[in-house]
Design a protein around this motif. Structure first.
Motif, short mmCIF file in Angstrom:
data_model
loop_
_atom_site.label_atom_id
_atom_site.label_comp_id
_atom_site.label_asym_id
_atom_site.label_seq_id
_atom_site.Cartn_x
_atom_site.Cartn_y
_atom_site.Cartn_z
N ALA A 235 -4.56 16.53 -16.93
CA ALA A 235 -4.66 17.21 -15.62
C ALA A 235 -5.53 18.49 -15.91
CB ALA A 235 -2.65 17.30 -15.39
N TYR A 236 -6.21 18.85 -14.68
CA TYR A 236 -7.15 19.98 -14.73
C TYR A 236 -6.22 20.60 -13.29
CZ TYR A 236 -10.22 19.73 -17.77
OH TYR A 236 -10.52 19.47 -19.33
N PHE A 237 -5.75 21.56 -13.58
CA PHE A 237 -5.15 22.44 -12.42
C PHE A 237 -5.97 24.46 -12.70
CE2 PHE A 237 -0.91 20.69 -11.74
CZ PHE A 237 -0.91 19.75 -12.65
N PRO A 238 -5.84 24.66 -11.21
CA PRO A 238 -6.29 26.01 -10.67
C PRO A 238 -6.04 26.88 -10.92
CG PRO A 238 -5.36 25.11 -9.15
CD PRO A 238 -5.76 24.17 -9.50
N HIS A 239 -6.60 27.89 -12.18
CA HIS A 239 -5.79 29.29 -12.39
C HIS A 239 -5.23 29.76 -11.26
CE1 HIS A 239 -8.13 29.93 -15.96
NE2 HIS A 239 -8.38 29.55 -15.60
N LEU B 37 -6.82 13.93 -13.96
CA LEU B 37 -6.38 14.06 -12.55
C LEU B 37 -6.95 15.52 -11.94
CD1 LEU B 37 -3.05 13.63 -10.87
CD2 LEU B 37 -3.91 15.57 -10.99
N VAL B 38 -7.36 16.28 -11.19
CA VAL B 38 -7.55 16.78 -10.53
C VAL B 38 -6.77 17.95 -9.91
CG1 VAL B 38 -9.11 18.49 -9.79
CG2 VAL B 38 -9.99 16.91 -11.81
N ALA B 39 -5.49 18.57 -9.97
CA ALA B 39 -4.66 19.39 -8.78
C ALA B 39 -4.79 19.97 -7.56
CB ALA B 39 -3.63 19.48 -10.05
N ASP B 40 -4.75 19.26 -6.61
CA ASP B 40 -4.98 21.08 -5.42
C ASP B 40 -4.23 22.21 -5.92
OD1 ASP B 40 -5.03 19.93 -2.06
OD2 ASP B 40 -5.34 21.85 -2.76
N SER B 41 -4.32 22.88 -4.49
CA SER B 41 -3.49 23.96 -4.60
C SER B 41 -2.57 24.09 -4.70
CB SER B 41 -4.12 24.85 -3.43
OG SER B 41 -3.40 26.44 -3.27
N PRO B 42 -1.51 24.41 -5.41
CA PRO B 42 -0.25 24.58 -6.27
C PRO B 42 0.62 24.54 -4.31
CG PRO B 42 -0.86 26.08 -6.89
CD PRO B 42 -2.26 25.55 -6.70
N PRO C 269 0.56 -1.31 -0.06
CA PRO C 269 -0.30 -0.19 -0.05
C PRO C 269 0.94 1.02 0.12
CG PRO C 269 -0.53 -1.38 1.24
CD PRO C 269 0.58 -1.93 1.09
N ARG C 270 0.59 2.45 -1.12
CA ARG C 270 1.06 3.41 -1.08
C ARG C 270 0.60 4.39 -0.39
NH1 ARG C 270 3.04 3.37 -6.85
NH2 ARG C 270 1.45 2.47 -7.30
N ARG C 271 0.82 5.44 -0.16
CA ARG C 271 -0.33 6.35 0.52
C ARG C 271 -1.11 7.79 -1.23
NH1 ARG C 271 0.67 12.15 1.23
NH2 ARG C 271 3.33 11.99 1.21
N ARG C 272 -1.15 7.41 -1.99
CA ARG C 272 -1.69 8.44 -2.61
C ARG C 272 -1.22 9.47 -2.97
NH1 ARG C 272 -7.97 9.73 -5.29
NH2 ARG C 272 -6.90 9.93 -7.33
N ALA C 273 -0.58 10.06 -3.82
CA ALA C 273 0.08 11.37 -4.04
C ALA C 273 -1.69 12.44 -3.81
CB ALA C 273 -0.05 11.63 -5.42
N PRO C 274 -1.23 13.90 -2.98
CA PRO C 274 -2.40 14.94 -3.06
C PRO C 274 -2.87 15.00 -3.96
CG PRO C 274 0.13 15.33 -2.50
CD PRO C 274 0.12 14.22 -3.05
N VAL C 275 -3.89 14.55 -4.99
CA VAL C 275 -4.45 15.23 -6.14
C VAL C 275 -5.92 16.12 -4.82
CG1 VAL C 275 -4.01 13.96 -7.66
CG2 VAL C 275 -5.39 13.36 -6.49
N GLY D 294 -13.73 18.07 -2.82
CA GLY D 294 -15.34 17.72 -4.18
C GLY D 294 -16.00 18.69 -4.74
N LEU D 295 -15.47 19.78 -4.49
CA LEU D 295 -16.38 20.58 -5.30
C LEU D 295 -15.24 20.90 -7.14
CD1 LEU D 295 -17.78 23.62 -2.89
CD2 LEU D 295 -18.24 22.43 -4.48
N ASP D 296 -13.87 20.74 -6.28
CA ASP D 296 -13.23 20.78 -7.96
C ASP D 296 -13.54 20.28 -8.58
OD1 ASP D 296 -12.08 22.90 -6.40
OD2 ASP D 296 -10.08 22.63 -5.65
N ARG D 297 -13.55 18.97 -7.95
CA ARG D 297 -13.58 17.78 -9.19
C ARG D 297 -14.66 17.20 -9.75
NH1 ARG D 297 -11.77 11.88 -5.48
NH2 ARG D 297 -9.60 13.00 -5.07
N GLN D 298 -16.17 18.18 -8.85
CA GLN D 298 -17.76 17.98 -9.53
C GLN D 298 -17.51 19.30 -11.06
OE1 GLN D 298 -20.31 18.80 -6.17
NE2 GLN D 298 -20.28 16.94 -5.05
N GLN D 299 -16.59 20.34 -10.16
CA GLN D 299 -16.72 21.04 -11.53
C GLN D 299 -15.20 20.98 -12.83
OE1 GLN D 299 -14.63 24.87 -10.34
NE2 GLN D 299 -14.23 25.98 -12.00
N VAL D 300 -14.91 20.55 -12.23
CA VAL D 300 -13.92 19.14 -13.70
C VAL D 300 -14.63 18.13 -13.87
CG1 VAL D 300 -12.21 18.03 -14.06
CG2 VAL D 300 -11.56 19.95 -13.06
N ALA D 301 -15.49 17.72 -13.37
CA ALA D 301 -16.74 16.36 -14.37
C ALA D 301 -17.36 17.25 -14.75
CB ALA D 301 -17.41 15.75 -13.11
#
Length: 389
Positions: A362-366, A329-334, A286-292, A296-303
């Motif tokens: 990969a989607y990144f926030p403005h 992949l929906v990236a979190d805040s840089p 088991p590996r810790r998933r990268a912090p994408v 949930g709102l970000d993923r819903q927006q990209v969906a």
């Protein structure tokens, strides 16, 4: 059930059916390889529950293992047949369209041959878990590990195949593909559904692993006497956890309808890409998933932007499945996403998309920094990186 290859006219692109057939065949190969790996890992665990105190567990375990392997044979057979029926359905659509529009009498339609899938698999039954002597903690733990890894592999394969069938669902194609949906629902409804065959097999593998760990834990608490009544006290509930598995799996096998393939004139089908014994994520520790994105709102927006839906993290590193099957992949805040973690997530996304022959995005926030975007473009290319928000 109406055979998938004999459905009424279907308002769907045959290429969608061909892609689904390819991915079902790839999922079948992954499950078959996982079963072969499991039986190899279980051979050294013979006699792990030896002795009279663990006899009830050993008996229930042996019966459950036989039932699981039989169910997995049925799973592999059903998936191979489903892949063939999807290909035959697509061929029938191509032939029907060709006959109604062909202008050259001797022109050949662009049909494809069936995938080379595993047929009538045979898996080696491990030697009995009981016998004379004393139970062994390491062997019980090894068996638990083997069952847990197969559970992960079945869940991964089921989720990936389910994603490949999404384009065939919904009102856009009308009721003609209900037979496909119904047949798949007898195989998979998620990792915890006991009425569908592949789902029930995943549940059974999880229970077998848990039961082995319970007996091993009881032995570890009383190392001075591994044949003590403490083992007997743990063996009884562990056996109870397994006793209903044979009947549960038999019922699941009986629910899967039998299909017949009506083959059309074909041409060679593109070869299923080699994926190795199993997806790496299914068998690695088991590996810790990268912090994408955890928002949930970000993923819903990209969906909404992609016309797709949130995937729930199956496969790993994929947050959204686009309308055309692309993995997103929906990236979190840089500001909180490290470069190494981002690079690992992007490579995982690209590998998963390559395995299933879909685009990786990969989607990144403005406002994301240029260094972060440059790193993403180096992995996914210029067209694979987009902004949202």
């Amino acid at each position: 059930m109406t055979p998938v290859s004999r459905l009424a006219p279907v308002r769907v692109d045959p290429e969608v059916l061909y892609r689904a057939a390819t991915r079902i065949a790839a999922g079948q190969a992954d499950i078959h390889d996982g079963c072969c790996l499991l039986t190899g890992r279980l051979q050294p665990t013979a006699g792990m529950a030896a002795g009279q105190h663990a006899a009830c567990f050993a008996e229930a375990y042996d019966q459950a293992v036989a039932a699981v392997l039989n169910a997995l044979r049925s799973v592999v057979d059903a998936l191979g047949l489903m892949s063939h029926c999807l290909t035959a359905t697509a061929n029938n659509l191509v032939l029907a369209d060709h006959s109604s529009h062909a202008t050259t009498p001797h022109a050949h339609p662009d049909t494809r041959s069936l995938h080379d899938t595993v047929a009538a698999p045979r898996y080696r039954m491990p030697l009995t878990a009981g016998g004379p002597g004393l139970p062994r903690i390491p062997a019980l733990e090894d068996a638990a590990y083997a069952w847990r890894k197969l559970t992960e592999a079945l869940t991964e394969a089921g989720g990936m195949m389910n994603v490949s069938l999404w384009p065939l669902y919904g009102d856009a194609h009308g009721p003609e593909l209900d037979a496909v949906h119904h047949h798949w629902s007898t195989l998979w409804r998620g990792p915890d559904h006991e009425r569908s065959l592949l789902s029930a097999a995943a549940v059974a593998c999880g229970r077998l692993g848990s039961a082995c760990l319970d007996v091993a834990a009881a032995m570890a608490e009383d190392l001075g006497d591994p044949g003590s009544s403490a083992v007997s006290a743990a063996a009884l509930p562990a056996a109870g956890l397994l006793r209903d598995l044979p009947s549960l799996l038999r019922r699941a096998v009986d629910r899967v309808p039998q299909l017949r393939v009506h083959q059309a004139e074909t041409r060679p089908c593109p070869r299923v890409p080699e994926t190795g014994p199993l997806p790496a994520a299914a068998w690695s520790p088991p590996r810790r998933r990268a912090p994408v994105s955890a928002v949930g709102l970000d993923r819903q927006q990209v969906a909404r932007l992609t016309g797709g839906r949130v995937s729930g993290g199956v496969p790993a590193h994929v947050d959204v499945i686009g309308a055309d099957g692309e993995f997103v992949l929906v990236a979190d805040s840089p500001r909180v996403l490290g470069a190494k973690e981002l690079e690992a997530a992007l490579h995982g996304l690209r590998e998963a998309a390559g395995r299933w022959e879909v685009p990786a995005l990969a989607y990144f926030p403005h406002g994301t920094g240029p260094d972060t975007l440059a790193l993403a473009r180096a992995v996914l290319g210029e067209r694979g990186v987009r902004l949202f928000g």
